[in-house]
Design a protein around this motif. Structure first.
Motif, PDB file in Angstrom:
ATOM      1  N   GLU A  36      -0.003  30.034  28.275  1.00 36.86           N
ATOM      2  CA  GLU A  36       0.237  28.851  29.102  1.00 36.86           C
ATOM      3  C   GLU A  36       1.723  28.744  29.452  1.00 36.86           C
ATOM      4  O   GLU A  36       2.073  28.423  30.587  1.00 36.86           O
ATOM      5  CB  GLU A  36      -0.235  27.590  28.376  1.00 36.86           C
ATOM      6  CG  GLU A  36      -0.174  26.341  29.200  1.00 36.86           C
ATOM      7  CD  GLU A  36      -1.227  26.252  30.289  1.00 36.86           C
ATOM      8  OE1 GLU A  36      -1.074  25.381  31.174  1.00 36.86           O
ATOM      9  OE2 GLU A  36      -2.188  27.042  30.290  1.00 36.86           O
ATOM     10  N   ALA A  37       2.591  29.015  28.488  1.00 38.44           N
ATOM     11  CA  ALA A  37       4.036  28.970  28.737  1.00 38.44           C
ATOM     12  C   ALA A  37       4.423  30.015  29.786  1.00 38.44           C
ATOM     13  O   ALA A  37       5.208  29.729  30.701  1.00 38.44           O
ATOM     14  CB  ALA A  37       4.805  29.193  27.442  1.00 38.44           C
ATOM     15  N   ILE A  38       3.853  31.189  29.681  1.00 38.80           N
ATOM     16  CA  ILE A  38       4.138  32.251  30.651  1.00 38.80           C
ATOM     17  C   ILE A  38       3.626  31.848  32.033  1.00 38.80           C
ATOM     18  O   ILE A  38       4.313  32.004  33.040  1.00 38.80           O
ATOM     19  CB  ILE A  38       3.503  33.584  30.194  1.00 38.80           C
ATOM     20  CG1 ILE A  38       4.234  34.110  28.963  1.00 38.80           C
ATOM     21  CG2 ILE A  38       3.523  34.613  31.322  1.00 38.80           C
ATOM     22  CD1 ILE A  38       3.534  35.247  28.250  1.00 38.80           C
ATOM     23  N   LYS A  39       2.414  31.297  32.058  1.00 39.43           N
ATOM     24  CA  LYS A  39       1.807  30.863  33.326  1.00 39.43           C
ATOM     25  C   LYS A  39       2.667  29.800  34.012  1.00 39.43           C
ATOM     26  O   LYS A  39       2.820  29.811  35.226  1.00 39.43           O
ATOM     27  CB  LYS A  39       0.406  30.321  33.046  1.00 39.43           C
ATOM     28  CG  LYS A  39      -0.380  29.931  34.262  1.00 39.43           C
ATOM     29  CD  LYS A  39      -1.793  29.549  33.856  1.00 39.43           C
ATOM     30  CE  LYS A  39      -2.116  28.194  34.427  1.00 39.43           C
ATOM     31  NZ  LYS A  39      -3.391  27.690  33.962  1.00 39.43           N
ATOM     32  N   LEU A  40       3.222  28.903  33.221  1.00 40.06           N
ATOM     33  CA  LEU A  40       4.065  27.835  33.772  1.00 40.06           C
ATOM     34  C   LEU A  40       5.511  28.276  33.976  1.00 40.06           C
ATOM     35  O   LEU A  40       6.328  27.520  34.504  1.00 40.06           O
ATOM     36  CB  LEU A  40       4.023  26.606  32.854  1.00 40.06           C
ATOM     37  CG  LEU A  40       2.658  25.920  32.704  1.00 40.06           C
ATOM     38  CD1 LEU A  40       2.723  24.819  31.663  1.00 40.06           C
ATOM     39  CD2 LEU A  40       2.170  25.382  34.037  1.00 40.06           C
ATOM     40  N   GLY A  41       5.848  29.479  33.505  1.00 35.69           N
ATOM     41  CA  GLY A  41       7.202  29.993  33.662  1.00 35.69           C
ATOM     42  C   GLY A  41       8.217  29.283  32.793  1.00 35.69           C
ATOM     43  O   GLY A  41       9.360  29.082  33.199  1.00 35.69           O
ATOM     44  N   LYS A  42       7.795  28.897  31.600  1.00 38.00           N
ATOM     45  CA  LYS A  42       8.684  28.169  30.684  1.00 38.00           C
ATOM     46  C   LYS A  42       8.868  28.968  29.401  1.00 38.00           C
ATOM     47  O   LYS A  42       8.037  29.790  29.040  1.00 38.00           O
ATOM     48  CB  LYS A  42       8.078  26.815  30.311  1.00 38.00           C
ATOM     49  CG  LYS A  42       7.927  25.848  31.445  1.00 38.00           C
ATOM     50  CD  LYS A  42       7.345  24.550  30.940  1.00 38.00           C
ATOM     51  CE  LYS A  42       7.303  23.478  32.002  1.00 38.00           C
ATOM     52  NZ  LYS A  42       6.810  22.213  31.448  1.00 38.00           N
ATOM     53  N   ASP A  43       9.976  28.658  28.701  1.00 36.85           N
ATOM     54  CA  ASP A  43      10.184  29.266  27.389  1.00 36.85           C
ATOM     55  C   ASP A  43       9.355  28.555  26.337  1.00 36.85           C
ATOM     56  O   ASP A  43       8.836  29.170  25.414  1.00 36.85           O
ATOM     57  CB  ASP A  43      11.662  29.214  26.995  1.00 36.85           C
ATOM     58  CG  ASP A  43      12.507  30.177  27.823  1.00 36.85           C
ATOM     59  OD1 ASP A  43      11.942  31.163  28.336  1.00 36.85           O
ATOM     60  OD2 ASP A  43      13.711  29.927  27.959  1.00 36.85           O
ATOM     61  N   LEU A  45       6.619  24.986  25.683  1.00 36.67           N
ATOM     62  CA  LEU A  45       5.801  23.921  26.258  1.00 36.67           C
ATOM     63  C   LEU A  45       6.219  22.568  25.702  1.00 36.67           C
ATOM     64  O   LEU A  45       6.677  22.478  24.569  1.00 36.67           O
ATOM     65  CB  LEU A  45       4.319  24.155  25.929  1.00 36.67           C
ATOM     66  CG  LEU A  45       3.676  25.423  26.472  1.00 36.67           C
ATOM     67  CD1 LEU A  45       2.255  25.565  25.944  1.00 36.67           C
ATOM     68  CD2 LEU A  45       3.659  25.422  27.990  1.00 36.67           C
ATOM     69  N   SER A  46       6.004  21.529  26.487  1.00 34.80           N
ATOM     70  CA  SER A  46       6.242  20.180  25.992  1.00 34.80           C
ATOM     71  C   SER A  46       5.097  19.815  25.049  1.00 34.80           C
ATOM     72  O   SER A  46       4.064  20.492  25.008  1.00 34.80           O
ATOM     73  CB  SER A  46       6.290  19.190  27.149  1.00 34.80           C
ATOM     74  OG  SER A  46       5.002  19.044  27.716  1.00 34.80           O
ATOM     75  N   GLU A  47       5.268  18.737  24.328  1.00 32.76           N
ATOM     76  CA  GLU A  47       4.237  18.298  23.386  1.00 32.76           C
ATOM     77  C   GLU A  47       2.931  17.999  24.118  1.00 32.76           C
ATOM     78  O   GLU A  47       1.847  18.328  23.639  1.00 32.76           O
ATOM     79  CB  GLU A  47       4.731  17.053  22.643  1.00 32.76           C
ATOM     80  CG  GLU A  47       3.952  16.747  21.384  1.00 32.76           C
ATOM     81  CD  GLU A  47       4.586  15.638  20.579  1.00 32.76           C
ATOM     82  OE1 GLU A  47       3.839  14.730  20.185  1.00 32.76           O
ATOM     83  OE2 GLU A  47       5.807  15.680  20.344  1.00 32.76           O
ATOM     84  N   GLU A  48       3.041  17.400  25.293  1.00 36.94           N
ATOM     85  CA  GLU A  48       1.850  17.067  26.080  1.00 36.94           C
ATOM     86  C   GLU A  48       1.134  18.336  26.553  1.00 36.94           C
ATOM     87  O   GLU A  48      -0.094  18.405  26.529  1.00 36.94           O
ATOM     88  CB  GLU A  48       2.245  16.213  27.288  1.00 36.94           C
ATOM     89  CG  GLU A  48       1.045  15.701  28.063  1.00 36.94           C
ATOM     90  CD  GLU A  48       1.454  14.762  29.186  1.00 36.94           C
ATOM     91  OE1 GLU A  48       0.902  14.934  30.289  1.00 36.94           O
ATOM     92  OE2 GLU A  48       2.294  13.884  28.956  1.00 36.94           O
ATOM     93  N   GLU A  49       1.895  19.331  26.965  1.00 40.23           N
ATOM     94  CA  GLU A  49       1.301  20.594  27.413  1.00 40.23           C
ATOM     95  C   GLU A  49       0.627  21.316  26.246  1.00 40.23           C
ATOM     96  O   GLU A  49      -0.451  21.905  26.407  1.00 40.23           O
ATOM     97  CB  GLU A  49       2.369  21.483  28.057  1.00 40.23           C
ATOM     98  CG  GLU A  49       2.854  20.948  29.387  1.00 40.23           C
ATOM     99  CD  GLU A  49       4.152  21.604  29.867  1.00 40.23           C
ATOM    100  OE1 GLU A  49       4.389  21.576  31.079  1.00 40.23           O
ATOM    101  OE2 GLU A  49       4.922  22.125  29.028  1.00 40.23           O
ATOM    102  N   GLU A  50       1.264  21.267  25.080  1.00 36.93           N
ATOM    103  CA  GLU A  50       0.650  21.872  23.890  1.00 36.93           C
ATOM    104  C   GLU A  50      -0.670  21.188  23.572  1.00 36.93           C
ATOM    105  O   GLU A  50      -1.664  21.842  23.262  1.00 36.93           O
ATOM    106  CB  GLU A  50       1.586  21.748  22.685  1.00 36.93           C
ATOM    107  CG  GLU A  50       2.799  22.635  22.736  1.00 36.93           C
ATOM    108  CD  GLU A  50       3.745  22.425  21.563  1.00 36.93           C
ATOM    109  OE1 GLU A  50       4.546  23.344  21.302  1.00 36.93           O
ATOM    110  OE2 GLU A  50       3.699  21.363  20.906  1.00 36.93           O
TER     111      GLU A  50
END
Length: 148
Positions: A36-43, A45-50
């Protein structure tokens, strides 16, 4: 402590205690979080995304559980029950039926909705409020009950 840190700690404990099923489940969840982090292009995830990823994993297992029960695959049902238990440990405390129903009623009153045609409006307002704390199917049932 973030969810990923908690998972890493629990993974180490599962390795030490030779808990293969728990270890396997934690690895699957960690992989989902990283994907999911890769898909969103982030290092990270936020707590909500997790929480969203965790809820998705839990829902997938519950759907599979229902299908396996219908197919009479008791061996797979038992494994999924254990995985679901592990995942629920990482989820926030679930709302009781009474709490959820109160939130549904309050939201319907705030939006001044009276018909089932506006159910999408209610669900759109409700789901962010109860994210991770209630199952979407259960929320849907309460909304339908109060809009009829």
């Amino acid at each position: 402590m973030s969810l990923l840190e908690t998972l890493n700690q629990d993974m180490k404990n599962a390795m030490r205690n030779k808990e293969k099923q728990k270890l396997s489940t934690i690895r699957m969840v960690k992989a989902s979080l990283q994907n999911e982090a890769i898909k969103l292009g982030k290092d990270a995830l936020s707590e909500e995304e997790e929480l969203t990823v965790l809820a998705r994993e839990l829902k997938q297992r519950k759907d599979s559980l229902r299908e396996f029960k219908e197919a009479g695959r008791d061996d797979l049902v038992e494994n999924l029950n254990v995985e679901i238990e592990f995942l629920q440990d990482y989820m926030p405390e679930q709302l009781s039926d009474e709490e959820l129903e109160a939130i549904v009623i309050e939201t319907i009153e705030q939006l001044q909705v009276t018909s089932k045609q506006e159910m999408g409006k209610v669900m759109g307002a409700l789901m962010p409020k109860v994210k991770g704390k209630a199952d979407g199917t259960q929320v849907n049932q309460f909304v339908q009950k109060h809009l009829s």
